[in-house]
Design an enzyme around this catalytic site. Structure first.
Site, PDB file in Angstrom:
ATOM      1  N   SER A  34      -5.513  39.346-110.219  1.00 35.69           N
ATOM      2  CA  SER A  34      -4.697  38.158-110.495  1.00 35.69           C
ATOM      3  C   SER A  34      -5.067  37.576-111.855  1.00 35.69           C
ATOM      4  CB  SER A  34      -4.918  37.085-109.432  1.00 35.69           C
ATOM      5  OG  SER A  34      -4.692  37.620-108.165  1.00 35.69           O
ATOM      6  N   HIS A  65       1.009  41.704-106.025  1.00 34.27           N
ATOM      7  CA  HIS A  65       0.578  42.882-106.771  1.00 34.27           C
ATOM      8  C   HIS A  65       1.613  43.980-106.579  1.00 34.27           C
ATOM      9  CE1 HIS A  65      -3.389  41.481-107.895  1.00 34.27           C
ATOM     10  NE2 HIS A  65      -3.521  40.988-106.686  1.00 34.27           N
ATOM     11  N   HIS A  87      -8.293  46.425-101.202  1.00 36.05           N
ATOM     12  CA  HIS A  87      -9.426  45.550-100.868  1.00 36.05           C
ATOM     13  C   HIS A  87      -9.993  45.928 -99.503  1.00 36.05           C
ATOM     14  CE1 HIS A  87      -6.903  43.139-103.622  1.00 36.05           C
ATOM     15  NE2 HIS A  87      -8.039  42.607-104.040  1.00 36.05           N
ATOM     16  N   TYR A  89     -10.850  43.847 -97.290  1.00 38.89           N
ATOM     17  CA  TYR A  89     -10.294  42.964 -96.255  1.00 38.89           C
ATOM     18  C   TYR A  89      -8.930  43.414 -95.740  1.00 38.89           C
ATOM     19  CZ  TYR A  89      -7.728  40.741-100.142  1.00 38.89           C
ATOM     20  OH  TYR A  89      -6.929  40.509-101.228  1.00 38.89           O
ATOM     21  N   GLU A  90      -8.344  44.438 -96.390  1.00 43.00           N
ATOM     22  CA  GLU A  90      -7.083  44.978 -95.861  1.00 43.00           C
ATOM     23  C   GLU A  90      -7.340  45.875 -94.648  1.00 43.00           C
ATOM     24  OE1 GLU A  90      -4.235  46.374 -99.052  1.00 43.00           O
ATOM     25  OE2 GLU A  90      -5.889  45.750-100.327  1.00 43.00           O
ATOM     26  N   ALA A 117      -9.905  38.132-110.081  1.00 43.10           N
ATOM     27  CA  ALA A 117      -9.913  36.672-110.022  1.00 43.10           C
ATOM     28  C   ALA A 117     -11.151  36.281-109.228  1.00 43.10           C
ATOM     29  CB  ALA A 117      -8.665  36.170-109.313  1.00 43.10           C
ATOM     30  N   MET A 215     -13.659  39.025-104.194  1.00 44.60           N
ATOM     31  CA  MET A 215     -13.478  39.922-103.046  1.00 44.60           C
ATOM     32  C   MET A 215     -13.167  41.354-103.464  1.00 44.60           C
ATOM     33  SD  MET A 215     -11.058  37.432-100.746  1.00 44.60           S
ATOM     34  CE  MET A 215     -11.312  35.639-100.727  1.00 44.60           C
ATOM     35  N   SER A 216     -13.560  41.734-104.680  1.00 38.88           N
ATOM     36  CA  SER A 216     -13.245  43.108-105.139  1.00 38.88           C
ATOM     37  C   SER A 216     -14.312  43.568-106.121  1.00 38.88           C
ATOM     38  CB  SER A 216     -11.876  43.113-105.833  1.00 38.88           C
ATOM     39  OG  SER A 216     -11.941  42.403-107.051  1.00 38.88           O
ATOM     40  N   ASN A 239     -10.723  29.194-110.001  1.00 36.94           N
ATOM     41  CA  ASN A 239     -11.029  27.931-109.295  1.00 36.94           C
ATOM     42  C   ASN A 239     -12.536  27.742-109.275  1.00 36.94           C
ATOM     43  OD1 ASN A 239     -10.620  30.372-107.328  1.00 36.94           O
ATOM     44  ND2 ASN A 239     -12.087  29.022-106.290  1.00 36.94           N
ATOM     45  N   HIS A 251      -4.993  29.097-102.092  1.00 44.07           N
ATOM     46  CA  HIS A 251      -4.538  30.293-102.796  1.00 44.07           C
ATOM     47  C   HIS A 251      -3.565  29.894-103.914  1.00 44.07           C
ATOM     48  CE1 HIS A 251      -4.002  34.489-103.475  1.00 44.07           C
ATOM     49  NE2 HIS A 251      -2.740  34.497-103.110  1.00 44.07           N
TER      50      HIS A 251
HETATM   51  N1  HPA Z   1     -13.778  33.153-103.638  1.00 43.33           N
HETATM   52  C1  HPA Z   1     -13.524  34.471-103.432  1.00 43.33           C
HETATM   53  N2  HPA Z   1     -12.577  35.133-104.064  1.00 43.33           N
HETATM   54  C2  HPA Z   1     -11.849  34.468-104.969  1.00 43.33           C
HETATM   55  C3  HPA Z   1     -12.050  33.092-105.230  1.00 43.33           C
HETATM   56  C4  HPA Z   1     -13.082  32.415-104.519  1.00 43.33           C
HETATM   57  O1  HPA Z   1     -13.330  31.197-104.693  1.00 43.33           O
HETATM   58  N3  HPA Z   1     -11.142  32.729-106.177  1.00 43.33           N
HETATM   59  C5  HPA Z   1     -10.416  33.848-106.481  1.00 43.33           C
HETATM   60  N4  HPA Z   1     -10.841  34.896-105.744  1.00 43.33           N
END
Ligand code: HPA
Length: 276
Positions: A34, A65, A87, A89-90, A117, A215-216, A239, A251
């Site tokens: 992202s 994506h 990922h 988590y998928e 991201a 997460m990647s 963030n 999100h």
């Molecule tokens: N945590 C985990 N994954 C993320 C975050 C986060 O705060 N922001 C973007 N991807």
């Protein structure tokens, strides 16, 4: 066929399928998370292959994506771009998550750029900052290399002191300097997701030396190191991580920041690819 042979055959089948459909030899591969997808618009003479057409690969399940390879050139260099990635988590195994990295290596790519991201744990960072990943912490507590080692892919035991290539990092620093672009540097930690972290987890990660959480990337960088493929990692701080600010994470916030930085990140990448 043993598991290692089956996996190896799937790498060759995917690479052969792609090779038959492209007329360039990609030199650099980019995995876009992202905030980084403007880059697909900067590819000259693009040709696309959706993941699900490639033997052994499936559609990428994450909204926003594209889930496709894009082949073409950036700054005159032949590249392949992954618009979207797999990922953990998928519900995939880490071998499935990292199959594209094996395919990239098999196609003869010489350098890999992983982007993502992430949430900023370091309170000196701001949303929108870019972070050069200098090292990582694998908090998925899983490893794509568990199981019988296939010596055709890499050694059983290997050094992880320089997962992120020092020369490529210097190039990124040079581009930032030339552009007057603030480039943070820090340690990226990965947890499995898909939920964001708790404030207590973020405090723990901070005391352990992490600057950003996502997460990647970690399994992909691990496999790239195993494959001896020089790799650069860049994170978009979409963030502040959970609990840093007195507000819940959303999100939408992640996507809004990604949208805001898209253009300047695209410019950074253009110069980076031309310099590598
Ligand atoms: N945590 C985990 N994954 C993320 C975050 C986060 O705060 N922001 C973007 N991807």
């Amino acid at each position: 066929m043993t598991d290692v042979n089956r996996y190896y055959e799937s790498i060759l089948a995917a690479a052969d399928f792609i090779q038959d459909r492209i007329d360039i030899k990609p030199q650099i591969a980019l995995v876009l998370g992202s905030g980084w997808d403007l880059l697909t618009e900067q590819i000259e003479n693009p040709s696309k292959i959706p993941y699900q057409l490639v033997p052994g690969m499936r559609a990428s399940g994450v909204v926003g994506h594209a889930g496709e390879f894009v082949f073409g050139s950036i700054a005159g260099k032949p590249v392949m771009v992954m618009s979207g990635r797999y990922h953990l988590y998928e519900g995939l195994t880490l071998q499935q998550v990292t199959l594209p990295i094996r395919v990239i290596k098999q196609l003869g790519v010489e350098q890999l750029i992983l982007t993502n991201a992430a949430g900023a744990i370091n309170t000196g960072y701001q949303p929108g900052d870019m972070m050069l990943i200098t090292d990582h912490i694998n908090f998925t507590c899983q490893n794509p290399l568990i199981g019988e080692n296939d010596a055709r892919l890499g050694d059983r035991f290997f050094d992880m002191c320089h997962v992120y290539d020092p020369r490529m990092m210097d190039c990124a620093r040079d581009v930032a300097k030339q552009q007057g672009f603030t480039l943070q540097e820090g340690v990226y930690a990965q947890m499995t997701g898909p939920c964001y972290e708790t404030p207590a987890e973020i405090r723990m990660l901070r005391t352990m030396g992490a600057d950003a959480i996502g997460m990647s990337t970690v399994p992909e960088a691990t496999v790239a190191r195993h494959a001896n493929l020089p790799t650069l990692g860049l994170s978009c701080m979409t963030n502040m991580a959970a609990g840093v600010l007195d507000q819940p994470l959303s999100h939408t916030e992640v996507l809004d920041t990604a949208n805001r930085v898209r253009e300047s990140y695209g410019k950074f990448m253009l110069d980076l690819v031309s310099k590598l």
